[in-house]
Design a protein around this motif. Structure first.
Motif, PDB file in Angstrom:
ATOM      1  N   ASN A 174       0.825  -1.338   0.305  1.00 29.21           N
ATOM      2  CA  ASN A 174       0.158  -0.245  -0.072  1.00 29.21           C
ATOM      3  C   ASN A 174       0.858   1.361   0.351  1.00 29.21           C
ATOM      4  O   ASN A 174       0.228   2.134  -0.483  1.00 29.21           O
ATOM      5  CB  ASN A 174      -1.071   0.191   1.247  1.00 29.21           C
ATOM      6  CG  ASN A 174      -2.237  -0.360   0.661  1.00 29.21           C
ATOM      7  OD1 ASN A 174      -2.033  -1.401  -0.185  1.00 29.21           O
ATOM      8  ND2 ASN A 174      -3.059  -0.545   2.066  1.00 29.21           N
TER       9      ASN A 174
ATOM     10  N   TRP B  53      -6.641 -11.417  -0.866  1.00 29.32           N
ATOM     11  CA  TRP B  53      -5.668  -9.429  -0.754  1.00 29.32           C
ATOM     12  C   TRP B  53      -5.642  -9.227  -1.827  1.00 29.32           C
ATOM     13  O   TRP B  53      -5.922  -8.610  -2.120  1.00 29.32           O
ATOM     14  CB  TRP B  53      -4.729  -9.844   0.197  1.00 29.32           C
ATOM     15  CG  TRP B  53      -3.851  -8.823   0.310  1.00 29.32           C
ATOM     16  CD1 TRP B  53      -4.016  -6.888  -0.673  1.00 29.32           C
ATOM     17  CD2 TRP B  53      -2.660  -8.090   0.168  1.00 29.32           C
ATOM     18  NE1 TRP B  53      -3.097  -6.166  -0.290  1.00 29.32           N
ATOM     19  CE2 TRP B  53      -1.821  -7.688  -0.167  1.00 29.32           C
ATOM     20  CE3 TRP B  53      -1.142  -9.610   0.067  1.00 29.32           C
ATOM     21  CZ2 TRP B  53      -0.070  -7.280  -0.726  1.00 29.32           C
ATOM     22  CZ3 TRP B  53       0.141  -9.089   0.041  1.00 29.32           C
ATOM     23  CH2 TRP B  53       0.439  -8.205   0.032  1.00 29.32           C
TER      24      TRP B  53
ATOM     25  N   GLU C  16     -10.078  -4.676   3.981  1.00 25.03           N
ATOM     26  CA  GLU C  16     -10.706  -4.427   4.558  1.00 25.03           C
ATOM     27  C   GLU C  16      -9.977  -3.648   6.566  1.00 25.03           C
ATOM     28  O   GLU C  16      -9.997  -3.083   7.650  1.00 25.03           O
ATOM     29  CB  GLU C  16     -12.460  -3.321   4.555  1.00 25.03           C
ATOM     30  CG  GLU C  16     -12.563  -2.930   2.572  1.00 25.03           C
ATOM     31  CD  GLU C  16     -14.370  -2.694   3.016  1.00 25.03           C
ATOM     32  OE1 GLU C  16     -14.562  -3.366   4.399  1.00 25.03           O
ATOM     33  OE2 GLU C  16     -14.744  -1.726   2.210  1.00 25.03           O
TER      34      GLU C  16
ATOM     35  N   GLU D 262      -6.601  -2.958   6.388  1.00 23.66           N
ATOM     36  CA  GLU D 262      -6.591  -1.575   6.031  1.00 23.66           C
ATOM     37  C   GLU D 262      -6.625  -0.759   7.685  1.00 23.66           C
ATOM     38  O   GLU D 262      -6.218   0.312   7.387  1.00 23.66           O
ATOM     39  CB  GLU D 262      -7.908  -0.907   4.741  1.00 23.66           C
ATOM     40  CG  GLU D 262      -7.246  -1.134   3.445  1.00 23.66           C
ATOM     41  CD  GLU D 262      -8.728  -0.247   2.406  1.00 23.66           C
ATOM     42  OE1 GLU D 262      -7.695   0.651   1.842  1.00 23.66           O
ATOM     43  OE2 GLU D 262      -9.586  -0.448   2.908  1.00 23.66           O
ATOM     44  N   LYS D 263      -7.671  -0.976   8.212  1.00 27.19           N
ATOM     45  CA  LYS D 263      -8.092  -0.938   9.722  1.00 27.19           C
ATOM     46  C   LYS D 263      -6.659  -0.681  10.121  1.00 27.19           C
ATOM     47  O   LYS D 263      -6.511  -0.087  11.243  1.00 27.19           O
ATOM     48  CB  LYS D 263      -9.219  -1.050  10.073  1.00 27.19           C
ATOM     49  CG  LYS D 263      -9.335  -0.417  11.800  1.00 27.19           C
ATOM     50  CD  LYS D 263     -10.708  -1.930  11.720  1.00 27.19           C
ATOM     51  CE  LYS D 263     -11.193  -0.902  13.639  1.00 27.19           C
ATOM     52  NZ  LYS D 263     -11.962  -2.101  13.767  1.00 27.19           N
TER      53      LYS D 263
ATOM     54  N   SER E  39      -4.556   1.800   9.310  1.00 25.12           N
ATOM     55  CA  SER E  39      -4.212   3.409   8.734  1.00 25.12           C
ATOM     56  C   SER E  39      -4.197   4.099  10.526  1.00 25.12           C
ATOM     57  O   SER E  39      -4.168   5.132  10.334  1.00 25.12           O
ATOM     58  CB  SER E  39      -6.180   3.430   8.959  1.00 25.12           C
ATOM     59  OG  SER E  39      -6.919   2.587   9.929  1.00 25.12           O
TER      60      SER E  39
END
Length: 323
Positions: A161, A216, A314, A317-318, A321
């Motif tokens: 990412n 993923w 997701e 990502e959390k 993040s």
């Protein structure tokens, strides 16, 4: 197990039979795609290979270097990384090979590595997420993540990412994630990321992480449509590498004894990754899974569940993040 290790390895009939059969298998073993027959050049291209100091990763990096790429070895161990660096430079004749340190189990280390790459590199055409380990001890990282999940999945997820914009600006570019056929025995339970509801029987945690690798990759490929950046996952085969270095000496003894004859060498195991990363046949292909013979195959039904892929993506990502 109902038998003792000594009963097996000291049985002359078993030993002779294994050796004879193994020699036959070894002599007949052929890959469906030979990297040495692929004439694709990578001059002017930049590639990153994680876990490039040993095993499959080292042979992937060596192949890229021989094709003329600028190659960055992303390694955790500096001494072993430097040894691989010298060897790859010598064997390839390519001086544009460099070592950068990263510990994929540490999100801070991944951040620092990515910042270094973004500060030093103007382009990135190939990212190979190869590093991984099986049989890691039970425990949590400083980030509160189960150590195998951090090393095999969350670290590579974050790294990709953070480098995604560089890959997009360098397109066409390829992301290759080394998974495993073991993903077929994996399960998705988000509490696993924090070390909960896990069994630490042989390979069980590893299998879960490899399933998340495929999920993923599929969701990443969906999100990358139209960018000319592809993402694929693969099974390298049953390979003689150090992936079992955390297991008991008895399991390693049996693995190495049988593996010498029946399993792929690290060089042979690198073929499917190299195929996905450089071959003309895989140009433009994305969101797919390849087996150890470089054939396009279907992963497990669970790995093909798009809703589950979104859920896993997701959640990662959390987790990342907050950085």
């Amino acid at each position: 197990m109902t038998w003792e290790l000594n009963d097996v390895v000291c049985n002359p009939v078993w030993l002779v039979s294994t050796v004879i059969l193994g020699l036959v298998v070894r002599s007949q073993r052929r890959g469906s795609w030979d990297p040495r027959a692929c004439k694709v050049e990578l001059k002017g291209k930049t590639a990153i290979v994680t876990g490039a100091n040993t095993g499959i990763g080292k042979f992937i990096a060596l192949d890229f270097a021989r094709r003329g790429a600028r190659v960055i070895l992303a390694c955790r161990n500096e001494a072993r990384g430097n040894a691989a660096l010298r060897e790859i430079r010598e064997l390839s004749g390519n001086a544009d090979v460099h070592l950068r340190l990263v510990d994929l189990s540490s999100l801070k280390s991944v951040q620092e590595f990515a910042a270094t790459i973004l500060g030093e590199e103007k382009q990135l055409h190939i990212l190979v997420n190869n590093a991984g380990a099986s049989g890691l001890p039970q425990g949590l990282t400083a980030d509160g993540l189960e150590i195998s999940f951090a090393t095999n999945h969350v670290g590579p997820f974050l790294l990709t990412n953070l480098l995604l914009d560089l890959l997009k600006s360098s397109a066409p570019a390829r992301i290759v994630n080394v998974s495993s056929a073991n993903h077929q025995r994996g399960q998705v339970d988000l509490s696993h990321f924090h070390g909960k509801n896990l069994s630490y029987r042989t390979d069980v945690v590893y299998n879960h992480t490899k399933l998340h690798n495929v999920l993923w990759t599929n969701e990443l490929a969906r999100r990358l449509k139209g960018t000319d950046v592809t993402a694929n996952s693969l099974h390298p085969g049953i390979v003689m590498t150090e992936v079992m270095r955390h297991y008991s000496w008895k399991l390693r003894f049996i693995f190495n004894l049988i593996g010498f004859f029946f399993f792929k060498t690290a060089e042979e195991g690198a073929a499917s990754t190299i195929y996905c990363a450089v071959s003309e046949e895989t140009e433009g292909i994305s969101g797919k899974y390849f087996d150890s013979d470089c054939a396009l195959v279907l992963p497990s039904p669970t790995a093909r569940d798009p809703a589950l892929a979104v859920k896993s993506f997701e959640y990662c990502e959390k987790l990342t993040s907050k950085l």
